[in-house]
Design a protein around this motif. Structure first.
Motif: not given
Length: 453
Positions: A155, A166, A169-170, A173, A370, A372, A375
């Motif tokens: 990540t 954020a 991060n997805h 992932r 998303l 936690e 992600w």
């Protein structure tokens, strides 16, 4: 939806896409929380004291009866729903629902959500944990937020400071090193008719090569080769994609082979809001996995973290076809089969994307939810240029306990205005998660060779 009532963390100030993101990395003191009060990828280790348990390492052991290489077995098959959310009682749970879920209850009154006990099943491989800690100290966004530098194999921003971090991060992932899958997709129209698409999908994820390093990383998130088998008019058609981690240096590279033309051509439109033919236009190319590709057309805001009812541990849904259930039974008229869907309460990061004034897209606003622990974007609400809710989508998330890979397949997208919906890439289980193809496989030269066989 009123987020102020249920936000678990303070709302975070919006940061525009064109803002400088030079201060992305966190301090050593902050990074030290990873693996202690936070999981190795940044989730809260603790539960909520009631219905969300503490994270204890995820699901790493296969259930009894599972044979390596065989079909998945639902480890929670004996569980019963705790309660069911319906069109009659959904307002009691409105603070835990997205705008899209609420719209489904209002527009499709037979839609129901069976809510089961929450299981935090996402494991974190040791190498991903090590790389994530390093990324927390070193990873940065490019100045316009359209790429990531100094990150590899984990990540990139486990303690996110803004919406761009954020959503990256997805995009980055963990979901293994690759896969080889045969799938089917169906679009179900409000008038009762339906279409079927099928194909063979081979992918590798160079960013997550276990034996790789940031020095050997070739700069690509994903290599993808898709060959269609249905509908008949598209049989033999191929799509090749190489997706970079830094769109500033190298935009997405895509090619198509169309049998009738007998040529491999560049396909720059396989991106952003070009309609995805696999959904009959109900989803855009950048809706794959809820969102993929460059974030450049939107301003991204990290709204905060929230407890919500989300699709999770969807083993029953993803294994139904292999147990003999027809796709028409899995995806009947109006919405997917309520009895196959599993919903759980989890904490999610809420990220909102607003179309930039200098950009074009069919969606004026999008809101992503998303998970936690992984992600993965589990759900998305999509609004048109007038600000009206247009579409809602959710994925079907499971952990492959044999090798610890989390996956989200059979992406479902509802058009709330037309009443049509699509279930895309419902895999014929099992499939390989080995990264068996090297970079030379994902080239237009190889596609030309394959087309001649």
């Amino acid at each position: 939806m009123n987020f102020n009532k249920t936000l678990l963390t303070a709302s975070i100030t919006a940061m525009a896409l064109h803002t400088s993101f030079a201060l992305a990395a966190v301090s050593a003191e902050e990074a030290a929380k990873l693996g202690t009060t936070l999981t190795p990828v940044g989730a809260e280790q603790a539960g909520n004291g009631s219905d969300i348990p503490a994270w204890s390492g995820g699901l790493t052991k296969a259930p009894a009866g599972y044979t390596e290489g065989g079909n998945l077995i639902d480890p929670f098959a004996d569980e019963k729903p705790l309660y069911t959310v319906t069109a009659q009682n959904y307002k009691q749970y409105a603070d835990q629902l997205s705008d899209g879920q609420i719209a489904l209850f209002e527009k499709k009154p037979t839609f129901e959500m069976n809510v089961y006990p929450t299981h935090r099943t996402v494991p974190v491989p040791d190498y991903v944990a090590r790389n994530t800690h390093s990324n927390a100290l070193n990873a940065q966004l490019t100045p316009d937020g359209n790429g990531v530098v100094n990150a590899y194999g984990g990540t990139p921003f486990p303690i996110p400071q803004n919406g761009n971090e954020a959503i990256w991060n997805h995009t980055l992932r963990y979901y293994g090193e690759g896969k080889d899958a045969t799938y089917e997709s169906t679009t179900v129209f409000a008038n009762g008719s339906r279409t079927l698409t099928a194909g063979h999908l081979i992918e590798t994820y160079p960013y997550y090569y276990k034996d790789g390093t940031i020095d050997t990383f070739n700069g690509n998130i994903l290599h993808l080769l898709l060959q269609y088998s249905l509908p008949a008019r598209r049989k033999g058609e191929m799509t090749l994609v190489r997706d970079p981690v830094n769109a500033n240096e190298q935009p997405r590279q895509a090619w198509q082979y169309i049998p009738g033309q007998r040529r491999v051509r560049r396909a720059p439109t396989i991106a952003f809001d070009t309609p995805d033919p696999g959904s009959n236009g109900l989803a855009t190319y950048d809706q794959a996995f809820m969102f993929n590709g460059s974030p450049e057309r939107f301003n991204w805001q990290l709204i905060g973290k929230k407890e919500m009812l989300v699709p999770y541990n969807s083993y029953k849904f993803l294994t139904a076809h292999n147990k003999g259930m027809k796709l028409e039974e899995i995806a009947p008229a109006n919405h997917t089969n309520n009895d196959l869907e599993r919903w759980e309460k989890h904490r999610v990061w809420v990220v909102e994307a607003t179309l930039r004034e200098d950009s074009r897209h069919i969606y004026g606003k999008r809101r992503f939810y998303l998970d936690e622990d992984s992600w993965f974007a589990l759900m998305a609400d999509m609004y048109d240029g007038r600000g009206e809710l247009w579409r809602y989508g959710h994925s079907h998330f499971v952990t492959l306990y044999a090798d610890g890979n989390p996956i989200a397949r059979a992406i479902t997208n509802y058009d709330l205005q037309s009443g049509d919906y699509a279930v895309q890439e419902y895999d014929v289980m099992p499939y390989s998660t080995d990264a068996e193809k090297d970079d030379s496989f994902y080239t237009p030269q190889n596609v030309r060779q394959m087309s001649r066989r």
